[in-house]
Design a protein around this motif. Structure first.
Motif, PDB file in Angstrom:
ATOM      1  N   LEU A 180       0.829  -1.200   0.000  1.00 28.06           N
ATOM      2  CA  LEU A 180       0.000   0.000   0.000  1.00 28.06           C
ATOM      3  C   LEU A 180       0.867   1.255   0.000  1.00 28.06           C
ATOM      4  N   ASP A 181       1.895   1.262   0.840  1.00 34.27           N
ATOM      5  CA  ASP A 181       2.799   2.411   0.878  1.00 34.27           C
ATOM      6  C   ASP A 181       3.564   2.572  -0.433  1.00 34.27           C
ATOM      7  N   LYS A 182       3.932   1.457  -1.057  1.00 32.84           N
ATOM      8  CA  LYS A 182       4.621   1.520  -2.359  1.00 32.84           C
ATOM      9  C   LYS A 182       3.728   2.172  -3.408  1.00 32.84           C
ATOM     10  N   VAL A 183       2.442   1.831  -3.377  1.00 38.52           N
ATOM     11  CA  VAL A 183       1.490   2.406  -4.337  1.00 38.52           C
ATOM     12  C   VAL A 183       1.334   3.908  -4.090  1.00 38.52           C
ATOM     13  N   LEU A 184       1.216   4.313  -2.822  1.00 36.66           N
ATOM     14  CA  LEU A 184       1.085   5.734  -2.504  1.00 36.66           C
ATOM     15  C   LEU A 184       2.345   6.500  -2.891  1.00 36.66           C
ATOM     16  N   GLN A 185       3.504   5.881  -2.690  1.00 37.01           N
ATOM     17  CA  GLN A 185       4.776   6.485  -3.096  1.00 37.01           C
ATOM     18  C   GLN A 185       4.822   6.659  -4.611  1.00 37.01           C
ATOM     19  N   HIS A 186       4.384   5.637  -5.344  1.00 37.27           N
ATOM     20  CA  HIS A 186       4.317   5.689  -6.800  1.00 37.27           C
ATOM     21  C   HIS A 186       3.358   6.797  -7.241  1.00 37.27           C
ATOM     22  N   CYS A 187       2.229   6.893  -6.556  1.00 34.74           N
ATOM     23  CA  CYS A 187       1.234   7.919  -6.867  1.00 34.74           C
ATOM     24  C   CYS A 187       1.805   9.317  -6.639  1.00 34.74           C
ATOM     25  N   ARG A 215      -0.747  12.456   3.690  1.00 36.87           N
ATOM     26  CA  ARG A 215      -0.652  13.894   3.965  1.00 36.87           C
ATOM     27  C   ARG A 215       0.143  14.606   2.870  1.00 36.87           C
ATOM     28  N   GLN A 216       1.213  13.960   2.396  1.00 40.67           N
ATOM     29  CA  GLN A 216       2.005  14.537   1.311  1.00 40.67           C
ATOM     30  C   GLN A 216       1.167  14.658   0.032  1.00 40.67           C
ATOM     31  N   LEU A 217       0.397  13.621  -0.251  1.00 39.13           N
ATOM     32  CA  LEU A 217      -0.471  13.656  -1.435  1.00 39.13           C
ATOM     33  C   LEU A 217      -1.515  14.764  -1.312  1.00 39.13           C
TER      34      LEU A 217
END
Length: 311
Positions: A180-187, A215-217
């Motif tokens: 999940l974190d990898k996907v958010l990082q990719h996003c 929060r960054q997104l």
């Protein structure tokens, strides 16, 4: 494979949701009631032109754009300049991990998530914006760049259906991995600024890093969280047996025994509450969806709560 829409979905089923999405919108009629309130909502479509700046009149400028107050104040002709509003990109993140392959009532979480992803895509398309997304399971992330076309929605829905139909009880779990974190990082790397980002997931494995990434997104984009859950997490049956599977391992639990019912109920409900609390800490709008009811009806109700509840 039985693509009945409850355990597995089909491409045709997801494409047909266009009609159910027609009267749904992330925007309320009044801007202050929008789920997308704040800086980004003011830049959403529907206004045609955005004010850019005041500058000195130049030959050829449209006289209708003269700012008389500024002109009288400065003693020289001043015009208001505008930039044309552009459609904006949206990324729909759809979770098809093994944690989603579960359902005790009506549908599986994975099927509900697939439908919600398609509904969100059609809502964005109907608003005149570009649609893309990230569809992910425990091993891979499929990326579809935003574009305003039906073919692009078909490509997104096709990836969702493919990953959905690849789910199987015999698949190994990837618990402990931070997919999940990898996907958010990719996003985060793909989105940049001024995107609409819809995250459809059960948020299994979410932690402090997840919170930080969301929060960054949300700092430069509109982010919406759609948490899919199963009613079993809220109301464990008092008697009978529950079959719990993990890959090829199956365990039958006698939930009528107090020493089984209490800790299992506490674990399931506690896990759901922990994730919901974490998401609320991110200050991202949160909608919750049960596997027991049709996705589009819940989406209508949740949008009503969020857009109607703002003041």
């Amino acid at each position: 494979m039985n693509t009945d829409g409850l355990v597995y979905v089909s491409l045709a089923q997801l494409m047909a949701l266009e009609f159910k999405a027609r009267d749904l919108s992330f925007l309320a009629r009044q801007p202050q009631g929008s789920i997308l309130a704040g800086n980004h909502a003011s830049r959403l479509r529907g206004r045609g032109l955005n004010f850019d700046e005041l500058r000195r009149y130049q030959p050829g400028d449209d006289l209708r754009h003269l700012d008389w107050r500024a002109s009288l104040r400065t003693g020289k002709p001043v015009v208001r300049t505008f930039t044309e509003e552009r459609d904006r990109p949206a990324l729909i993140l759809v979770d098809q991990r093994m944690s989603m392959f579960f359902g005790s009532q009506r549908s599986f979480k994975s099927a509900v998530a697939a439908e919600l992803g398609a509904l969100a895509a059609w809502m964005v398309f109907n608003a005149g914006d570009r649609v893309g997304g990230l569809v992910f399971n425990d091993q891979r992330i499929d990326s579809i760049a935003p574009l305003r076309s039906r073919k692009r929605i078909e490509a997104l829905c096709s990836r969702i259906a493919q990953q959905n139909q690849a789910l199987n009880a015999a698949n190994p779990d990837a618990e402990g991995e931070d997919q999940l974190d990898k996907v958010l990082q990719h996003c985060l790397a793909v989105a940049g600024h001024d995107h609409l980002i819809c995250i459809v997931s059960d948020f299994a494995g979410a932690g402090e890093r997840t919170l930080q990434l969301m929060r960054q997104l949300a700092a430069h984009n509109d982010v919406i969280a759609m948490q899919v859950y199963d009613p079993l997490a809220l109301n464990l049956p008092k008697n009978g047996r529950v079959l719990v599977t993990q890959g090829q391992l199956q365990v039958e639990l006698a939930v009528d025994r107090q020493q089984v019912h209490q800790p299992l109920g506490d674990f399931l409900s506690g896990r759901l509450k922990d994730v919901a609390t974490l998401l609320r800490r991110s200050q991202v709008p949160l909608m919750m969806f049960s596997t027991a009811t049709e996705a589009h009806e819940q989406l209508r109700a949740e949008l009503g709560k969020l857009t109607g509840g703002r003041r």
